[in-house]
Scaffold this motif. Structure first.
Motif, PDB file in Angstrom:
ATOM      1  N   GLU A  78     -86.542 -36.606 -55.065  1.00 37.19           N
ATOM      2  CA  GLU A  78     -85.548 -37.669 -55.318  1.00 37.19           C
ATOM      3  C   GLU A  78     -84.181 -36.854 -55.480  1.00 37.19           C
ATOM      4  OE1 GLU A  78     -86.128 -40.892 -55.523  1.00 37.19           O
ATOM      5  OE2 GLU A  78     -88.172 -40.241 -55.235  1.00 37.19           O
ATOM      6  N   LYS A  79     -83.294 -37.368 -55.035  1.00 35.98           N
ATOM      7  CA  LYS A  79     -81.777 -36.962 -54.977  1.00 35.98           C
ATOM      8  C   LYS A  79     -81.294 -37.358 -56.304  1.00 35.98           C
ATOM      9  CE  LYS A  79     -77.512 -36.906 -52.900  1.00 35.98           C
ATOM     10  NZ  LYS A  79     -76.997 -36.145 -51.527  1.00 35.98           N
ATOM     11  N   GLN A  80     -80.661 -36.344 -57.036  1.00 34.51           N
ATOM     12  CA  GLN A  80     -80.056 -36.466 -58.361  1.00 34.51           C
ATOM     13  C   GLN A  80     -78.613 -36.729 -58.118  1.00 34.51           C
ATOM     14  OE1 GLN A  80     -82.021 -36.960 -60.936  1.00 34.51           O
ATOM     15  NE2 GLN A  80     -83.874 -36.477 -59.772  1.00 34.51           N
ATOM     16  N   PRO A  81     -77.735 -37.348 -59.078  1.00 34.24           N
ATOM     17  CA  PRO A  81     -76.474 -37.435 -59.228  1.00 34.24           C
ATOM     18  C   PRO A  81     -75.836 -36.164 -58.966  1.00 34.24           C
ATOM     19  CG  PRO A  81     -77.305 -38.961 -60.858  1.00 34.24           C
ATOM     20  CD  PRO A  81     -78.212 -38.005 -60.221  1.00 34.24           C
ATOM     21  N   SER A  82     -74.908 -36.234 -57.971  1.00 36.76           N
ATOM     22  CA  SER A  82     -73.907 -34.836 -57.592  1.00 36.76           C
ATOM     23  C   SER A  82     -74.848 -33.801 -56.894  1.00 36.76           C
ATOM     24  CB  SER A  82     -73.201 -34.486 -58.755  1.00 36.76           C
ATOM     25  OG  SER A  82     -74.190 -33.821 -59.703  1.00 36.76           O
ATOM     26  N   GLN A  83     -75.891 -33.860 -56.698  1.00 35.73           N
ATOM     27  CA  GLN A  83     -76.824 -32.858 -56.221  1.00 35.73           C
ATOM     28  C   GLN A  83     -76.986 -32.898 -54.833  1.00 35.73           C
ATOM     29  OE1 GLN A  83     -81.274 -32.750 -56.855  1.00 35.73           O
ATOM     30  NE2 GLN A  83     -81.027 -30.659 -57.665  1.00 35.73           N
ATOM     31  N   LEU A 278     -67.059 -20.732 -48.635  1.00 35.85           N
ATOM     32  CA  LEU A 278     -68.449 -21.752 -48.657  1.00 35.85           C
ATOM     33  C   LEU A 278     -69.312 -20.555 -49.159  1.00 35.85           C
ATOM     34  CD1 LEU A 278     -69.480 -24.390 -47.911  1.00 35.85           C
ATOM     35  CD2 LEU A 278     -70.424 -23.132 -45.754  1.00 35.85           C
ATOM     36  N   PRO A 279     -70.254 -21.071 -50.383  1.00 34.99           N
ATOM     37  CA  PRO A 279     -71.224 -20.414 -50.846  1.00 34.99           C
ATOM     38  C   PRO A 279     -72.279 -19.981 -49.680  1.00 34.99           C
ATOM     39  CG  PRO A 279     -70.609 -22.081 -52.268  1.00 34.99           C
ATOM     40  CD  PRO A 279     -70.041 -22.318 -51.041  1.00 34.99           C
ATOM     41  N   VAL A 280     -72.848 -18.914 -49.677  1.00 37.70           N
ATOM     42  CA  VAL A 280     -73.795 -18.421 -48.383  1.00 37.70           C
ATOM     43  C   VAL A 280     -74.644 -17.689 -49.109  1.00 37.70           C
ATOM     44  CG1 VAL A 280     -74.233 -17.740 -46.461  1.00 37.70           C
ATOM     45  CG2 VAL A 280     -72.044 -19.201 -46.613  1.00 37.70           C
ATOM     46  N   ILE A 341     -87.089 -20.326 -51.762  1.00 38.20           N
ATOM     47  CA  ILE A 341     -87.000 -21.317 -52.538  1.00 38.20           C
ATOM     48  C   ILE A 341     -86.137 -21.074 -53.764  1.00 38.20           C
ATOM     49  CG2 ILE A 341     -88.439 -22.498 -54.569  1.00 38.20           C
ATOM     50  CD1 ILE A 341     -91.102 -21.928 -52.481  1.00 38.20           C
ATOM     51  N   GLN A 342     -86.144 -19.812 -54.128  1.00 35.66           N
ATOM     52  CA  GLN A 342     -85.075 -19.321 -55.175  1.00 35.66           C
ATOM     53  C   GLN A 342     -83.769 -19.225 -54.804  1.00 35.66           C
ATOM     54  OE1 GLN A 342     -85.790 -18.989 -58.386  1.00 35.66           O
ATOM     55  NE2 GLN A 342     -87.904 -19.735 -57.704  1.00 35.66           N
ATOM     56  N   ALA A 343     -83.683 -19.068 -53.576  1.00 38.47           N
ATOM     57  CA  ALA A 343     -82.192 -19.004 -52.929  1.00 38.47           C
ATOM     58  C   ALA A 343     -81.535 -20.527 -52.693  1.00 38.47           C
ATOM     59  CB  ALA A 343     -82.002 -18.328 -51.308  1.00 38.47           C
ATOM     60  N   ILE A 344     -82.783 -21.491 -52.298  1.00 37.98           N
ATOM     61  CA  ILE A 344     -81.981 -22.701 -52.286  1.00 37.98           C
ATOM     62  C   ILE A 344     -81.902 -23.484 -53.514  1.00 37.98           C
ATOM     63  CG2 ILE A 344     -82.811 -25.104 -51.845  1.00 37.98           C
ATOM     64  CD1 ILE A 344     -84.410 -23.672 -49.280  1.00 37.98           C
ATOM     65  N   LYS A 345     -82.728 -22.784 -54.654  1.00 48.00           N
ATOM     66  CA  LYS A 345     -82.690 -23.532 -55.988  1.00 48.00           C
ATOM     67  C   LYS A 345     -81.215 -22.967 -56.595  1.00 48.00           C
ATOM     68  CE  LYS A 345     -85.232 -24.077 -60.207  1.00 48.00           C
ATOM     69  NZ  LYS A 345     -86.448 -23.611 -61.087  1.00 48.00           N
ATOM     70  N   GLY A 346     -81.004 -21.622 -56.432  1.00 47.73           N
ATOM     71  CA  GLY A 346     -79.479 -21.114 -56.731  1.00 47.73           C
ATOM     72  C   GLY A 346     -78.549 -21.880 -56.333  1.00 47.73           C
ATOM     73  N   LEU A 347     -78.346 -22.081 -55.100  1.00 45.82           N
ATOM     74  CA  LEU A 347     -77.240 -22.764 -54.480  1.00 45.82           C
ATOM     75  C   LEU A 347     -77.201 -24.442 -54.974  1.00 45.82           C
ATOM     76  CD1 LEU A 347     -76.742 -21.982 -50.540  1.00 45.82           C
ATOM     77  CD2 LEU A 347     -75.265 -21.362 -52.732  1.00 45.82           C
ATOM     78  N   SER A 348     -78.371 -24.841 -55.163  1.00 42.71           N
ATOM     79  CA  SER A 348     -78.339 -26.205 -55.822  1.00 42.71           C
ATOM     80  C   SER A 348     -77.669 -26.485 -57.016  1.00 42.71           C
ATOM     81  CB  SER A 348     -79.901 -26.865 -55.469  1.00 42.71           C
ATOM     82  OG  SER A 348     -79.890 -28.193 -55.964  1.00 42.71           O
ATOM     83  N   ILE A 349     -78.285 -25.537 -57.942  1.00 38.96           N
ATOM     84  CA  ILE A 349     -77.926 -25.615 -59.321  1.00 38.96           C
ATOM     85  C   ILE A 349     -76.401 -25.188 -59.369  1.00 38.96           C
ATOM     86  CG2 ILE A 349     -78.144 -24.131 -61.588  1.00 38.96           C
ATOM     87  CD1 ILE A 349     -80.946 -23.950 -60.999  1.00 38.96           C
ATOM     88  N   THR A 350     -75.854 -24.149 -58.629  1.00 38.40           N
ATOM     89  CA  THR A 350     -74.425 -24.001 -58.432  1.00 38.40           C
ATOM     90  C   THR A 350     -73.682 -25.158 -58.224  1.00 38.40           C
ATOM     91  OG1 THR A 350     -74.858 -21.620 -58.151  1.00 38.40           O
ATOM     92  CG2 THR A 350     -72.757 -22.266 -57.684  1.00 38.40           C
ATOM     93  N   SER A 351     -73.896 -26.031 -56.908  1.00 41.14           N
ATOM     94  CA  SER A 351     -73.244 -27.014 -56.436  1.00 41.14           C
ATOM     95  C   SER A 351     -73.202 -28.068 -57.774  1.00 41.14           C
ATOM     96  CB  SER A 351     -74.040 -27.574 -55.270  1.00 41.14           C
ATOM     97  OG  SER A 351     -74.154 -26.527 -54.288  1.00 41.14           O
ATOM     98  N   CYS A 352     -74.407 -28.442 -58.190  1.00 41.18           N
ATOM     99  CA  CYS A 352     -74.367 -29.255 -59.450  1.00 41.18           C
ATOM    100  C   CYS A 352     -73.699 -28.905 -60.381  1.00 41.18           C
ATOM    101  CB  CYS A 352     -75.806 -29.269 -59.853  1.00 41.18           C
ATOM    102  SG  CYS A 352     -77.015 -30.491 -58.908  1.00 41.18           S
ATOM    103  N   SER A 353     -73.428 -27.683 -60.843  1.00 40.33           N
ATOM    104  CA  SER A 353     -72.321 -27.138 -61.920  1.00 40.33           C
ATOM    105  C   SER A 353     -70.774 -27.416 -61.312  1.00 40.33           C
ATOM    106  CB  SER A 353     -72.607 -25.782 -62.348  1.00 40.33           C
ATOM    107  OG  SER A 353     -72.503 -25.212 -61.127  1.00 40.33           O
ATOM    108  N   ASN A 354     -70.713 -27.436 -60.322  1.00 41.70           N
ATOM    109  CA  ASN A 354     -69.275 -27.461 -59.851  1.00 41.70           C
ATOM    110  C   ASN A 354     -68.553 -28.955 -59.503  1.00 41.70           C
ATOM    111  OD1 ASN A 354     -68.973 -24.530 -59.592  1.00 41.70           O
ATOM    112  ND2 ASN A 354     -69.534 -24.507 -57.318  1.00 41.70           N
TER     113      ASN A 354
END
Length: 354
Positions: A78-83, A278-280, A341-354
């Motif tokens: 499920e897509k969360q707001p701003s994620q 861009l975060p990579v 998985i951890q790389a994707i999770k790290g970017l996903s969390i960073t994008s949400c916080s921004n």
């Protein structure tokens, strides 16, 4: 030899009134008719087998019309707001089921979609030539038609790496970050000196394979070779699906067409020369010093040096690039899925916080 055959046929047919020349013509026609019958039987066998495979292995996702053909899309979570939504782009000759160790785990914390490029997996064949620009345009159309919304985190394996960078060049406002999994380079032949000859041989093999597939011969005799080419696919059910999706001629025709298009430098003219900040995250296989089977020592060392150089170049594209060493082969998402998985999770969390 011809004189011997002529005398032999003449002796065998002297009682039935046939001359040696007529007998040779008769046996020649009979041989060609036999070959034609076997070819027809092989084609019928192949078509029926493809029909059975379609029933045995239905698409796990849905087919979405992108204009001239339909592409298979499999989304989870499920897509969360701003994620951001995570988009998985496969390497050359691969499709959505190559992410089976990664996608369900990413779906625990994000919306994640894998898809099959035209002609692969459960997608219909698309218009040719299969240029990178066409592939990227079709992916964008697929996401829009399916109702998936930006921003996206693009994850590209091997040749999927240049494709996600080209997607960024076309639609930069849609991209929140990227994960490269042992990414290839859009100008790879500059770094791998023997790459062009290797690609040419690969294209010829795909052409011959397609001919054998039309006759059903690849299905009958090529399974072991296919499984040895896709060594990361180990589960029996996944292997059965893999065989079904690679032994038919359409797959090999697309593989040949796509490989030929992707190795032409002019098709990457719009690839970005910079990704700004861009975060990579670049996950890179660490190839050992011992040459694998099929490589000479010199060629293997040339490959290792070229592969390191191209990753050094890619890492300079963004000022926010983090390089991660993977202790596995090229198929990191199968050998070390947790790293991906951890790389994707790290970017996903960073994008949400921004």
């Amino acid at each position: 030899w011809r004189a011997f055959v002529t005398r032999s046929i003449a002796r065998q047919n002297r009682y039935n009134g046939l001359t040696a020349e007529k007998a040779m013509m008769f046996w020649g026609i009979s041989f060609l008719a036999g070959v034609g019958f076997l070819a027809l039987a092989g084609c019928i066998y192949e078509k029926r087998a493809e029909s059975r495979d379609a029933q045995r292995f239905p698409p796990p996702g849905r087919r979405v019309d992108v204009g001239s053909h339909k592409l298979h899309l499999l989304c989870m979570g499920e897509k969360q707001p701003s994620q951001p939504t995570v988009i998985l782009e496969s390497g050359n000759g691969a499709w959505s089921n190559y992410w089976r160790a990664v996608q369900p785990e990413v779906a625990r914390f994000a919306r994640v979609c894998a898809y099959d490029r035209a002609g692969f997996g459960w997608s219909e064949a698309g218009p040719t030539p299969r240029t990178p620009e066409r592939i990227v345009t079709e992916l964008h159309a697929l996401l829009e038609e399916a109702g998936e919304t930006a921003p996206y985190i693009l994850v590209g394996h091997s040749m999927g790496g240049p494709l996600v960078r080209l997607f960024y060049a076309r639609y930069p406002q849609d991209i929140a970050g990227m994960v490269w999994i042992d990414s290839a380079h859009e100008d790879m032949l500059k770094y791998i000196s023997f790459g062009r000859a290797a690609y040419r041989s690969f294209i010829v093999m795909a052409r011959v394979g397609a001919l054998l597939a039309h006759l059903g011969l690849l299905r009958l005799f090529g399974k072991r070779r296919i499984l040895s080419s896709y060594i990361s696919v180990r589960e029996p059910d996944a292997q059965a699906a893999l065989i079904a999706q690679t032994v038919h001629p359409g797959f090999l025709d697309t593989l040949r067409e796509e490989t030929a298009a992707m190795t032409r430098t002019e098709h990457w003219a719009r690839a970005p020369r910079t990704l700004d900040s861009l975060p990579v995250i670049s996950i890179e296989a660490q190839y050992g010093p011992d040459a694998p089977k099929g490589y000479s020592e010199a060629r293997w060392q040339a490959f290792r040096a070229g592969w390191r150089a191209l990753h050094d170049d890619l890492s300079s594209l963004s000022s926010d690039t983090r390089r991660v060493a993977a202790q596995s082969d090229h198929n990191i998402m199968a050998e070390q899925p947790d790293l991906v998985i951890q790389a994707i999770k790290g970017l996903s969390i960073t994008s949400c916080s921004n």
